[in-house]
Design an enzyme around this catalytic site. Sequence first.
Site, short mmCIF file in Angstrom:
data_model
loop_
_atom_site.label_atom_id
_atom_site.label_comp_id
_atom_site.label_asym_id
_atom_site.label_seq_id
_atom_site.Cartn_x
_atom_site.Cartn_y
_atom_site.Cartn_z
N HIS A 130 0.88 -1.17 0.00
CA HIS A 130 0.00 0.00 0.00
C HIS A 130 0.92 1.22 0.00
O HIS A 130 1.98 1.20 0.64
CB HIS A 130 -0.82 0.13 1.28
CG HIS A 130 -1.77 -0.99 1.58
ND1 HIS A 130 -1.38 -2.15 2.18
CD2 HIS A 130 -3.11 -1.09 1.39
CE1 HIS A 130 -2.46 -2.93 2.35
NE2 HIS A 130 -3.51 -2.31 1.87
N ASP A 133 2.15 2.05 3.45
CA ASP A 133 3.05 1.09 4.13
C ASP A 133 4.49 1.53 3.97
O ASP A 133 5.32 1.30 4.84
CB ASP A 133 3.05 -0.32 3.49
CG ASP A 133 1.72 -0.98 3.39
OD1 ASP A 133 0.83 -0.63 4.17
OD2 ASP A 133 1.58 -1.87 2.52
C1 XUL Z 1 -7.64 -6.57 4.36
C2 XUL Z 1 -6.92 -7.00 3.16
C3 XUL Z 1 -6.03 -6.00 2.52
C4 XUL Z 1 -6.03 -5.98 1.04
C5 XUL Z 1 -5.23 -4.85 0.45
O1 XUL Z 1 -8.41 -7.56 4.95
O2 XUL Z 1 -7.00 -8.13 2.75
O3 XUL Z 1 -4.74 -6.27 2.95
O4 XUL Z 1 -5.50 -7.16 0.55
O5 XUL Z 1 -5.66 -3.61 0.88
#
Ligand code: XUL
Length: 472
Positions: A130, A133
């Site tokens: 992300h 992150d």
């Molecule tokens: C949350 C989840 C996230 C997504 C990416 O449950 O799975 O990590 O994969 O935002």
Amino acid sequence: PLVTGVQTCALPISAGIAACAAAAWQNSRMTAAFPFVDRVRFEGPGTRNPFAFRHYDPDATVDGKPMRDHLRFAACYWHTMRNGLGDPFGMPTALMPWDDGTDAVTNCLRRADAFFEFLEKCSIDRFCFHDRDVAPEMATLRETNAVLDRVAEHFAARMQASGKRLLWGTACLFAHPRYMSGAGTSPDVKVFAHACAQVKHAMEVTHRLGGDGYVFWGGREGYSSLLNRDMPRDLAHMARLLHMAVDWKAELGFRGALFIEPKPREPSVHQYDFDAATVLGFLREHGLVGKVTLNIETNHATLAGHEMEHELRVAAAAGALGSIDANMGTPHCGWDTDQYPTDYALATRVMEVVLASGGFVHGGLNFDAKRRRESWRPEDLFHGHIAGMDAFAFGLKAAAALRADGRLAAALRARYTSWDSDLGRRIEQGGASFTELERLVADEHVGPPASGAQERLEDTWNAVVWDGRGRR
Ligand code: XUL
Ligand code: CO
């Protein structure tokens, strides 16, 4: 649950532990984050080395294709590098000697170096992240983007040097307080605009890093009460965001795939992207079929009351199986435990659908998984990934063996032979009527159908998968 960016060091004590650890790291002039391992390699099922693969042999071929290309493993930045393993009742436990707990750019770069060392040593070809992150949120989006670009440059250099690739990028549209009521579905139009602007830049960075995909997970796209939410209007707004993303993808020249990841609850009581069928209905209603495909996560299937195989088959039947977040949960509690997918049978069932649908194109197997809170040592990051990779390598071989064996496919075909008749074909093609079918059966004793023989089929599955008969 997912800890990213702002939440990582919420507790002062965790910052204290991390700061001491980082000081120790600097004082001892450590040059490696994971000095206890050189490189995890394939040693075969007989090995007793916990830092070796028993099944994952990256260049060995299954059905003429190297295992690494079938499986396309990715490690996720959020759990691997940013999750201190705190829970709602207790503080973080993870030891991360490379991380001083601050948002300083130097710390972001050192963390990235530790991550690339991890990918290299654990023989993982890809990663996912992300935006928040990898770099912190600053006072304005403009400043935030500048820091993200600086860190992304470092990522690009490390990728270039190591050959590691980006499976997908995404934007964190759920951690910051502005997104408390959703992002693409926020009742506040400026929050919606901020979400769009953030996605725009995250897609740009993903494109710059050569990502194969970009994910939308509706972090807080949902509600806890319909007293304060206009559901149809929220969904229409979400569709607008996705259409703008499709337009931006074309403008950027991004050739990767756009994925949407279903999840029924958590953090919201009800999430709009409930499960694969719900998301497909939404995509169809809003003209997004073929433009956005699905990223299916095992633990999200569990939360929706489905088997992972069900979700995968729903997506595959619509030609929309894009990618997989490989983890596992437990049916015994209602939250997202995000465990490493260490279950060989589960991995086999997943790989049966992946092989049946022709394999991954832009997608792969992303370990959206975290250690248990008690597994606090850096070594445990390796053990989680090694166990998951070996489970999927076993699953790949076993799924290929089931296909080669052919008995299950033949039994399924046989169960439907009556539909291969003239009558069956005519009904399937829309050429029959109630009146005609009534005439056909009115004077006959119909049934029973052939036995479902589920137990025999389960026994065959066991024989091929576990007894290795017919398995290469
Ligand atoms: C949350 C989840 C996230 C997504 C990416 O449950 O799975 O990590 O994969 O935002
Ligand atoms: Co996920």
